[in-house]
Design an enzyme around this catalytic site. Structure first.
Site, PDB file in Angstrom:
ATOM      1  N   CYS A  45       0.115   2.430  -5.074  1.00 10.51           N
ATOM      2  CA  CYS A  45      -1.312   3.034  -5.898  1.00 10.51           C
ATOM      3  C   CYS A  45      -0.211   4.844  -5.890  1.00 10.51           C
ATOM      4  CB  CYS A  45      -2.265   3.230  -4.929  1.00 10.51           C
ATOM      5  SG  CYS A  45      -3.128   4.709  -4.818  1.00 10.51           S
ATOM      6  N   HIS A  97       0.209  -0.884   0.131  1.00 12.34           N
ATOM      7  CA  HIS A  97      -0.051  -0.324  -0.060  1.00 12.34           C
ATOM      8  C   HIS A  97       1.143   1.093   0.130  1.00 12.34           C
ATOM      9  CE1 HIS A  97      -3.693  -1.914   0.374  1.00 12.34           C
ATOM     10  NE2 HIS A  97      -3.448  -2.476   0.964  1.00 12.34           N
TER      11      HIS A  97
END
Length: 825
Positions: A453, A404
């Site tokens: 991301c 993440h």
């Protein structure tokens, strides 16, 4: 026939002539005494477990030209630990007297086998073979397939041995109609005269008499490096380039038929005694590879380097500015982090495979690699600090991160597995902060590959003021564009993320790193499953043709380089395999392997057990609570059962396997218990237990104590710099509702499931998704920031919580139409 192994020896140690004769007898024996009946007996014995499918495989061997069902069956039995005593018991039960007689020792026995030897040209060679038998035995020596003239005694003597005498020798021993061959002995004759050395052979001493020589070659020429050492038996060799072992370079002579510029470097050979395990090193030989000089002059006349010298001129006078300079690294180090088991965020899958694949590829490029899974914030910061210790002037430093993440105001943040929900910059690592610290080391190349991301984090309004130096050696490879997601592919097994799926096909190319990444971007752009959703973005200040394939030439500060190499080796030191002897007479082999720098594999195997023990098994237990090992996943019969998916093919078979992850949390030395369980036929199969306590110190990354609190010099100090008003203003998401794909997988509960529209994915591997958003549903991504400032959401704020998107394509439209309530995962 030579003396057989004892009853406790594995049947795979049967010598070929004896094995061949035994198989012939079992293959032709009648049904009640042949191989098939033997297989039935073994199949009913839980120790060896020959299945009906394996028996069918044995029977099909009769279709091969020289196939033998018995040989295949015996091999299966041997792999599962069948001993000579077990086989004799089976044959006794069968009543196969011929096979039993075959296994009885003959009167002809070879007592002394000839030994391989490496000696100097001009010295005397003696090979000895001694056997006993009645009547007296006779000898005949062979070199390969040819008889050695006048060699009919137990000693083969060649005075003043020459190069032509090098080769393989064997002795045939006759006793009436019986005969037996000795083992092969290799004779290696070292010609040291051309090296100006002389040495008298001393039995048992390992001495280097041929040193590799430095060379200067042109691209395309042949490189031949030679070394040599005296020894009986012949020593083993392993060539190294720039302190890194060269795969499959295990001969005395190392040859490269056509060298390229990346073969430039310092070569040396490690020589190991086959008997005493003594190790010596040769001198280093510097190999310089220069480009071939060829220039087109007026009149279409091509001049080579020799032509220039024939004219009395140096080619450099003509080509000083036209020949590209060979670029080097003083070392190459990489830190690879894959976070997948998040405590407060969706679980991921691909980072483990991505890190494993890149580790193997970077090793081929002579990188020192530290590969770590599932790190907390303090562990990540401490790992970065250790990584920085490996950097110095001219080093190529590479950092890969999968997990993440997010990006705010041009700064990228990596999210640890213990980050809260929602997370902010104080909970994460800033990539630009790490770059600043790397620049202070005067590195030659800084490469960041960020598989995460890059959406904006609406909960984080901090603007770190990180002032970077102006350098021309920085390359960023972002798996996706700014304000976009990255994806991993859904599969029933383990698979890569989209970025690494294409990166690993190009990583070994001898190209400038930016050119390599450009080609990866082109490949990704042709992948229809993510076309228009994920595109590789490259940012670079690189002004030279730096490539990951550039050779390594250590700096003049050799002591500093050795210190850094020791630091790296410290994080990759495996415990040595050991054999454990128990009072009952059983012997257990305890082995170790590394799947990652913080993941250790332990396996146990029965090497020897008493004849009257019907069942024997060794398990490991009583591990430190720091490791949080699930007993249900320990001591499994296949690597996959305990979670060892990536390393399983390289582990030995027929063992019990245990996988220990998160070694960075280990605070004390690793102490555990090996428990041996056995049953005896005389004790009605009641199990008996023996235990041994084993201390293997701190293996792998545990030696670096990453569990400790954040250290004084960590990247946290760089992350906490004052805010700067000069950064770009906050850019909020547009008001429109957009449909996105999700990067990683996380677990579902009993709830309504969503999936992607079919036209995105039909011909391709599925992409995992999640749902979240601001008022309306959309499919989110890795590092997605959810509108739940109070922490984990309840069912009342369900629309801002991620939820699994599955492969059930047809449900998506129904969910949107009916506005089904989404349950928090």
């Amino acid at each position: 026939m030579s003396e057989l192994p004892d009853r406790s020896a594995n049947i795979n140690f049967l010598r070929e002539p004896l094995l061949r004769k035994l198989c012939e007898l079992l293959d032709k024996s009648r049904a009640k005494t042949g191989w098939r009946r033997l297989g039935e007996l073994v199949g009913s014995d839980r120790r060896f477990r020959v299945s009906s499918d394996e028996m069918e495989m044995c029977s099909l061997k009769v279709l091969d030209l020289e196939g033998s069902p018995s040989r295949t069956l015996l091999r299966l039995m041997g792999e599962r630990g069948c001993t000579m005593g077990n086989l004799l018991d089976y044959l006794q039960t069968l009543g196969n007297s011929e096979a039993l007689q075959c296994l009885k020792p003959s009167a002809l026995q070879i007592l002394i086998q000839p030994q391989s030897v490496a000696l100097i040209s001009g010295h005397n060679l003696r090979l000895s073979c001694s056997a006993v038998g009645k009547p007296p035995v006779q000898y005949q020596w062979f070199k390969t397939k040819e008889e050695v003239p006048n060699s009919v005694s137990q000693d083969l003597i060649i005075n003043t041995v020459q190069q032509k005498d090098a080769g393989f020798y064997i002795c045939r021993v006759n006793c009436e109609d019986a005969f037996e061959f000795s083992q092969w002995a290799q004779v290696d004759v070292l010609n040291v005269s051309s090296y100006g050395q002389g040495c008298h052979f001393q039995e048992g001493q390992l001495k280097v008499v041929i040193q590799p020589q430095s060379q200067q070659l042109h691209v395309g020429e042949s490189l031949q490096l030679e070394c040599g050492a005296l020894g009986r038996p012949i020593p083993r060799y392993q060539w190294h380039r720039n302190k890194v072992p060269i795969p499959n370079a295990t001969k005395r002579k190392h040859m490269i038929p056509h060298v390229m510029q990346d073969h430039h470097g310092k070569y040396c050979c490690e020589i190991i005694s086959s008997s005493s395990r003594e190790r010596v090193w040769t001198n280093e030989a510097v190999v310089v590879i220069a480009p071939r000089i060829s220039v087109q002059l007026a009149g279409a006349v091509e001049c080579t380097e020799d032509d220039f010298y024939a004219l009395g001129a140096s080619p450099n006078e003509f080509l000083l500015n036209s020949i590209p300079e060979q670029l080097y690294a003083t070392d190459k180090v990489a830190l690879l982090i894959g976070n997948l088991s998040y405590q407060n965020h969706p679980q991921l899958k691909a980072p483990m495979v991505d890190v494993y694949d890149l580790t193997n590829l970077l090793h081929q490029l002579n990188f020192k690699v530290v590969s770590l899974l599932d790190l907390t914030e303090s562990e990540m910061r401490n790992a970065v600090e250790e990584f920085l210790l490996l950097l110095h002037k001219g080093v190529y430093g590479l950092l890969y991160y999968a997990g993440h993440g997010y990006e705010n105001y041009g700064n990228s943040f990596m999210v640890p597995v213990d980050a809260p929900n929602p997370y902010r910059s104080a909970n994460c690592l800033c990539v630009q902060s790490i770059l600043k610290l790397m620049q202070e080391k005067e590195t030659g190349l800084n490469v960041f590959l960020l598989d995460m991301c890059r959406k904006r984090n609406v909960h984080d309004e901090s603007t770190p003021n990180i002032i970077l130096r102006v350098t021309a050696n920085i390359v960023f490879g972002y798996a996706t564009c700014q304000d976009a997601e990255a994806f991993e592919l859904s599969s029933s097994g383990f698979t890569n993320g989209v970025f690494v799926k294409f990166l690993k096909k190009r990583l070994l190319d001898d190209e400038k790193i930016t050119v390599l990444l450009d080609r990866v971007a082109e490949d990704m752009g042709q992948f229809d499953a993510t076309k228009g959703k994920q595109a590789l973005e490259i940012r670079s200040s690189l002004s030279e043709r730096r490539a990951l394939t550039d050779p390594v030439l250590p700096a003049d500060t050799a002591d500093l380089a050795q210190t850094h190499s020791r630091l790296w080796a410290k994080a990759h030191e495996l415990p040595e395999s050991m054999c454990l002897d128990f009072d009952c007479g059983a012997q257990i082999k305890l082995g170790f392997a590394a799947e990652f720098s913080n993941v250790l594999v332990i396996y146990t195997n029965i090497v020897k057990k008493p004849e009257d023990m019907s069942f024997c098994q060794a398990q490991v237990t009583d591990f430190s609570q720091d490791l949080d090992v699930d007993p249900k996943e320990m001591n499994r019969e296949t690597p996959e059962e305990t979670g060892i998916y990536l390393l399983s093919s390289s582990l030995p078979q027929h063992c019990l396997y245990t996988r220990l992850s998160s070694l960075q949390k280990l605070k004390e030395e690793l102490v555990f218990t090996v428990c041996l369980e056995g049953t005896f036929t005389s004790m009605d199969d009641d199990p008996v237990h023996w235990t041994k306590s084993i201390n293997i110190g701190k293996p792998l990354i545990a030696r670096l104590d990453l569990y400790r609190g954040v250290r004084k010099n960590s990247c946290l100090q760089t992350c906490l710099m004052p805010h700067s008003p000069s950064h770009s203003p906050c850019h909020s998401p547009g008001p429109e509702h957009r449909l996105h794909l999700h990067h990683r997988q996380h677990q579902t509960q009993d709830c309504n499931r969503l999936s992607l529209q079919q036209h995105y994915l039909e011909p391709y591997e599925h992409l995992q998704g999640a749902v979240g958003g601001f008022g309306d549903c959309y499919i989110g991504s890795i590092g997605q920031v959810y509108d739940s400032p109070a922490g984990p959401a309840s069912s009342s704020d369900r629309l801002s919580i991620p939820i699994e998107a599955t492969d059930d394509i047809n449900e998506l439209q129904t969910v949107f139409i009916n506005s089904l309530q989404l349950q928090h995962q």
